[in-house]
Design a protein around this motif. Structure first.
Motif, PDB file in Angstrom:
ATOM      1  N   ASN A 132     -26.224   7.735  16.684  1.00  0.00           N
ATOM      2  CA  ASN A 132     -26.324   8.113  18.097  1.00  0.00           C
ATOM      3  C   ASN A 132     -24.987   8.068  18.837  1.00  0.00           C
ATOM      4  O   ASN A 132     -24.934   7.735  20.022  1.00  0.00           O
ATOM      5  N   THR A 133     -23.903   8.408  18.158  1.00  0.00           N
ATOM      6  CA  THR A 133     -22.623   8.550  18.844  1.00  0.00           C
ATOM      7  C   THR A 133     -22.445  10.012  19.257  1.00  0.00           C
ATOM      8  O   THR A 133     -22.976  10.914  18.609  1.00  0.00           O
ATOM      9  N   ALA A 134     -21.703  10.230  20.327  1.00  0.00           N
ATOM     10  CA  ALA A 134     -21.423  11.598  20.765  1.00  0.00           C
ATOM     11  C   ALA A 134     -20.405  12.232  19.834  1.00  0.00           C
ATOM     12  O   ALA A 134     -19.475  11.561  19.354  1.00  0.00           O
ATOM     13  N   TYR A 135     -20.549  13.524  19.567  1.00  0.00           N
ATOM     14  CA  TYR A 135     -19.644  14.212  18.644  1.00  0.00           C
ATOM     15  C   TYR A 135     -18.193  14.101  19.100  1.00  0.00           C
ATOM     16  O   TYR A 135     -17.274  13.959  18.279  1.00  0.00           O
ATOM     17  N   SER A 136     -17.954  14.121  20.415  1.00  0.00           N
ATOM     18  CA  SER A 136     -16.584  14.157  20.933  1.00  0.00           C
ATOM     19  C   SER A 136     -15.796  12.896  20.617  1.00  0.00           C
ATOM     20  O   SER A 136     -14.570  12.932  20.585  1.00  0.00           O
ATOM     21  N   PHE A 137     -16.470  11.755  20.403  1.00  0.00           N
ATOM     22  CA  PHE A 137     -15.698  10.563  20.032  1.00  0.00           C
ATOM     23  C   PHE A 137     -16.219   9.913  18.743  1.00  0.00           C
ATOM     24  O   PHE A 137     -15.941   8.747  18.461  1.00  0.00           O
ATOM     25  N   ASP A 138     -16.923  10.679  17.933  1.00  0.00           N
ATOM     26  CA  ASP A 138     -17.433  10.139  16.669  1.00  0.00           C
ATOM     27  C   ASP A 138     -16.292   9.916  15.681  1.00  0.00           C
ATOM     28  O   ASP A 138     -15.386  10.740  15.544  1.00  0.00           O
ATOM     29  N   LYS A 139     -16.323   8.779  15.014  1.00  0.00           N
ATOM     30  CA  LYS A 139     -15.365   8.439  13.972  1.00  0.00           C
ATOM     31  C   LYS A 139     -15.970   7.291  13.163  1.00  0.00           C
ATOM     32  O   LYS A 139     -17.101   6.855  13.420  1.00  0.00           O
ATOM     33  N   LEU A 140     -15.240   6.805  12.158  1.00  0.00           N
ATOM     34  CA  LEU A 140     -15.653   5.604  11.440  1.00  0.00           C
ATOM     35  C   LEU A 140     -15.104   4.401  12.214  1.00  0.00           C
ATOM     36  O   LEU A 140     -13.886   4.263  12.379  1.00  0.00           O
ATOM     37  N   PHE A 141     -15.993   3.552  12.708  1.00  0.00           N
ATOM     38  CA  PHE A 141     -15.599   2.413  13.538  1.00  0.00           C
ATOM     39  C   PHE A 141     -15.389   1.175  12.660  1.00  0.00           C
ATOM     40  O   PHE A 141     -16.202   0.887  11.781  1.00  0.00           O
ATOM     41  N   ASP A 142     -14.302   0.445  12.929  1.00  0.00           N
ATOM     42  CA  ASP A 142     -13.991  -0.775  12.170  1.00  0.00           C
ATOM     43  C   ASP A 142     -14.739  -1.982  12.752  1.00  0.00           C
ATOM     44  O   ASP A 142     -14.758  -2.189  13.968  1.00  0.00           O
ATOM     45  N   TYR A 143     -15.348  -2.766  11.860  1.00  0.00           N
ATOM     46  CA  TYR A 143     -16.046  -3.998  12.240  1.00  0.00           C
ATOM     47  C   TYR A 143     -15.602  -5.131  11.329  1.00  0.00           C
ATOM     48  O   TYR A 143     -15.301  -4.916  10.142  1.00  0.00           O
ATOM     49  N   ARG A 144     -15.594  -6.337  11.881  1.00  0.00           N
ATOM     50  CA  ARG A 144     -15.280  -7.537  11.110  1.00  0.00           C
ATOM     51  C   ARG A 144     -16.478  -7.933  10.260  1.00  0.00           C
ATOM     52  O   ARG A 144     -17.618  -7.845  10.703  1.00  0.00           O
ATOM     53  N   VAL A 145     -16.220  -8.338   9.025  1.00  0.00           N
ATOM     54  CA  VAL A 145     -17.282  -8.830   8.139  1.00  0.00           C
ATOM     55  C   VAL A 145     -17.129 -10.345   8.040  1.00  0.00           C
ATOM     56  O   VAL A 145     -16.172 -10.847   7.441  1.00  0.00           O
TER      57      VAL A 145
ATOM     58  N   ILE B 244     -14.337  22.042  21.451  1.00  0.00           N
ATOM     59  CA  ILE B 244     -15.634  21.393  21.689  1.00  0.00           C
ATOM     60  C   ILE B 244     -15.445  19.994  22.260  1.00  0.00           C
ATOM     61  O   ILE B 244     -16.162  19.575  23.182  1.00  0.00           O
ATOM     62  N   THR B 245     -14.469  19.263  21.738  1.00  0.00           N
ATOM     63  CA  THR B 245     -14.208  17.908  22.241  1.00  0.00           C
ATOM     64  C   THR B 245     -13.830  17.954  23.717  1.00  0.00           C
ATOM     65  O   THR B 245     -14.310  17.152  24.533  1.00  0.00           O
TER      66      THR B 245
END
Length: 810
Positions: free
Chosen positions: A13-26, A787-788
């Motif tokens: 459910n991210t918007a196409y204009s700012f969609d990317k692979l998001f970094d998270y801490r494990v 589009i962005t």
């Protein structure tokens, strides 16, 4: 400085204009559990609401400032690394988000819903609470497990903010939990309550219509009742609440017909088939990505070539994907393949329940099935080592998705064979013009089957001029040749197939006084009359209304029917041939689960004399007793507003004509048309694909249509007509400006913006911009930047823009 684990995650459910692979801490507690290809729950956005995502990579780095992964949802990866690469490919080529691509690959039954739940905090003083809020607290206290937010809203009729306020005051705890969408292996049915007393209960007209159906049928599925009564499920829900009816589940098996008897008969090939097989086999052995086109006339035995290739791929312990264009073709293919390969076969198509789809996906993922057969979705079967992908009837439009992501199964298959060094085999009697061009120019290899297998020969084709029929006083809609042939088949015990690519009874209803057509209030399209439920129905949004003779515009009782659909043909044939056993196969008659298989099996067993249907009867079906095929009104397809209309009409005519005479008896086909002189009709009657290709490719080159250019459609959808118009113009101006400034070397031609062919659907207005282009990285970058920017402009907040490369319709 310590090194942490960082996961790159595609979030839903991210918007196409700012969609990317998001970094998270494990965090350390999850290090042993997290893996590439598993799904996780993560906090997202300023409110840190939980969302699900998929792990694309894991790396080391400084992660103290990153948000942490909340939980790992899967015990083992649900996607291979190759399929994660495919998701990245789909994002770039089909202008979707990472998670849109991932969601398309996974079966619906495996999906999670992230839902807010509440529990009561024990040992707190609730005297200060109002009476209704005390009821909420006591209700939750009595439940041992957390209760979903939507269940509380439905039970107490309160706003969701009330429960959040109770959390702030310390009475409730709130959390986000993931719930699996495990599909029910059942069909939801409705029956009347035998003890119900209807005499003293007042019912609405819609409730009475449901009641009448149940009194006649005894029991029916919810889907059937909604169709025949023209109601929504809420009407049935109200009858259940009044204790007049009850729901129950009709058991279905999650994986059907798995106990097939395996017949180890050798596949016997003709000399021509064997030559094609040996050439394709040599390509398969090369262990490099290859695309081959198997072009053979109808009935030439292309399936036998498939079977021999599959036998070899199974010997090599490779995964095999076989795609067919229609659900209707799956049962026949399935019976052939399961009798040959037994439990090695898994099935992928939308006709399966959620549970069945989940089971078949897991069988492939765990290596318990080696062959995946199905429609478009089968291209995502999660094999770890693919050797062969086969696309039967590869020209069919059903291989192209019309929803996000708007992918073509053939392009996805090309990506997968490249990753696996596998063979992609395209097969058809009427190949896609682009595929045949690539085969003729050496991009694909070309293998031909020019003769029918065994003693079968191509049918004799008669073109019936319906203008002449009308001049001779024949107003029945059936030519003299066709009626005579139908009567002959009835007398001799042979079977017949009639194709009319329009369902319903009549295609429009018009007032003879004011000349207005009765249209859908939600769409710019005419309503069609369905005699099965006596309703006018919209085939776009599903709207329906009872048929009344009064015109809704001028209120005169002067409505008349126009056009012919499959229901009307069924009725007329019943009048002309009362002894004939007639079967209709269209979207209306195949709503129930496994209905395609049941109806086609009945026809194959000789329970019916005549099969009437839409395009689902035209392709791939093999009935040896069928010696007559009739095509009704192909002109409506031939003159459609689409550059592919000639190709589609030629293909459909050739395919349906090919259903005749596949056994020992010679076949006949009758094509009824008002334009018998049209070259497409005459070439289809002659079954001359190569002559049709030669004429069509010249036109494509002159008009700069595929394969000489790609056609990109940018669509704009809004509930406001003016918003759609203005947004489409803003986008076009921005695209032109950016192209001139930074991409002046790109060859581009723009058409529009203009209204879509159907300008309004479901109360949303639709506009389009057509771009003739070369679909390369630089063009995709230009489009992505435009589009962005468009999505970031607040003026466009009420407009949805989407991209459809080489769209099916405009």
């Amino acid at each position: 400085m310590t090194t942490d684990f960082i996961a790159g995650i595609a979030v839903e459910n991210t918007a196409y204009s700012f969609d990317k692979l998001f970094d998270y801490r494990v965090d350390e507690s999850l290090v042993e559990k997290i893996e590439i290809g598993k799904r996780v729950m993560v906090p997202f956005g300023s409110g840190n609401r939980k969302r699900q995502g998929v792990v694309f990579y894991i790396k080391n780095g400084e992660a103290q400032k990153l948000k942490a992964v909340a939980s790992v949802l899967d015990d083992s990866p649900v996607l291979t690394e190759e399929m994660l690469k495919l998701a990245s490919f789909m994002k770039e080529h089909y202008f979707c988000t990472y998670y849109d691509a991932v969601k398309t690959m996974l079966p619906a039954g495996i999906s999670y819903n992230i839902t807010t739940t509440y529990t009561a905090v024990k040992d707190v003083d609730t005297e200060e609470l109002e009476l209704d809020l005390q009821s909420v607290y006591n209700y939750l206290l009595a439940h041992k497990k957390p209760v979903k937010r939507e269940n509380l809203i439905q039970t107490f009729g309160l706003e969701g903010s009330v429960f959040d306020e109770l959390c702030k005051r310390g009475f409730l705890r709130k959390s986000d939990e993931a719930f699996r969408k495990v599909g029910d292996a059942a069909l939801k049915m409705v029956a009347l309550n035998e003890d119900a007393d209807f005499s003293e209960i007042k019912l609405s007209p819609k409730q009475n219509s449901v009641l009448e159906i149940l009194q006649l049928a005894g029991t029916a599925s919810v889907k059937e009742i909604c169709y025949y009564a023209g109601v929504t499920t809420s009407v049935i829900d109200n009858l259940v609440k009044k204790n007049l009816a009850f729901y129950y589940e009709d058991e279905v098996f999650r994986t059907e017909n798995n106990n097939s008897i395996i017949e180890n008969k050798d596949v016997v090939l003709s000399d021509e088939q064997n030559n094609a097989y040996q050439k394709i086999l040599s390509e398969y052995k090369e262990d490099k990505p290859t695309v081959s086109l198997l072009y053979g006339v109808t009935g030439s035995g292309k399936t036998s070539v498939f079977l021999k290739l599959i036998e070899r791929a199974i010997e090599d312990n490779k995964g095999i994907i076989v795609m067919v264009p229609e659900i209707a073709l799956t049962p026949q293919f399935l019976s052939i393949f399961k009798s040959k390969f037994g439990g090695d076969v898994a099935v992928f198509h939308s006709g399966l329940s959620l549970g069945e789809r989940l089971d078949e996906y897991k069988r492939v993922l765990k290596g318990k099935a080696k062959i995946a057969i199905g429609t478009r979705s089968a291209v995502f079967a999660p094999f770890k080592d693919i050797g062969l992908i086969i696309i039967d009837e590869e020209q069919e439009h059903t291989y192209k998705s019309e929803n996000t992501p708007r992918y073509h199964a053939r392009e996805v298959a090309k990506f997968r064979v490249k990753e696996h060094n596998a063979l992609l085999l395209l097969s058809s009697a009427t190949p896609d013009i682009e595929s045949f061009y690539y085969a003729k120019t050496g991009r694909y290899s070309l293998n031909k089957l020019t003769r029918r297998y065994g003693n079968a020969i191509l049918p004799k084709v008669v073109v019936a001029d319906m203008n002449e029929e009308l001049l001779n006083g024949n107003t029945t809609g059936f030519s003299h040749e066709l009626l005579s042939a139908l009567e002959y088949n009835l007398e001799t015990g042979k079977q017949s197939i009639l194709l009319l690519n329009r369902r319903g009874h009549n295609t429009f209803v018009m007032c003879s006084k004011c000349r207005e057509t009765v249209t859908c209030p939600n769409c710019s399209i005419a309503l069609r009359y369905h005699s099965a439920n006596n309703k006018l129905m919209c085939h776009y949004c599903g709207y329906s209304m009872p048929y009344l003779s009064e015109c809704p515009t001028c209120h005169n009782k002067s409505l008349r029917f126009g056009g012919t659909g499959t229901q009307r043909v069924e009725q007329q044939l019943g009048d002309y041939l009362p002894s004939a056993r007639i079967l209709r196969l269209d979207a209306d008659s195949t709503m129930r689960k496994s209905s395609h298989e049941r109806l086609l099996s009945a026809f194959a067993d000789g329970d019916y004399d005549i099969l009437i249907g839409t395009q689902m009867v035209a392709k791939g079906l093999n009935f040896p007793k069928v010696t007559l095929v009739g095509v009704l009104n192909p002109d409506s397809m031939l003159y459609a507003d689409d550059y592919r209309s000639y190709e589609r009409t030629f293909s459909l005519l050739t395919q349906v004509v090919g259903r005749s005479g596949r056994g020992d008896d010679k076949g006949v086909a009758v094509i009824q048309t008002n334009t018998p002189e049209n070259n497409v009709i005459t070439m289809a009657a002659a079954q001359d694909y190569e002559r049709f290709y030669d004429s069509e490719i010249v036109l494509r080159k002159a008009m700069l249509y595929p394969p000489f250019a790609d056609i990109c459609m940018v669509g704009f959808v809004s509930q406001s007509h003016m918003s759609a118009i203005k947004a489409s113009k803003r986008f076009t101006d921005s695209f032109i400006k950016r192209a001139r400034e930074s991409y002046a070397d790109l060859p581009l031609r723009l058409l529009g913006p203009s209204a879509a062919l159907v300008a309004k659907v479901s109360n949303k207005y639709r506009y389009k911009l057509i771009i003739k282009c070369r679909n390369d990285k630089r063009f995709r970058r230009l489009l992505n930047e435009t589009i962005t920017e468009f999505n970031s402009d607040k003026e466009n907040k009420n407009v949805t823009a989407y991209v459809d490369m080489n769209a099916l319709s405009f």
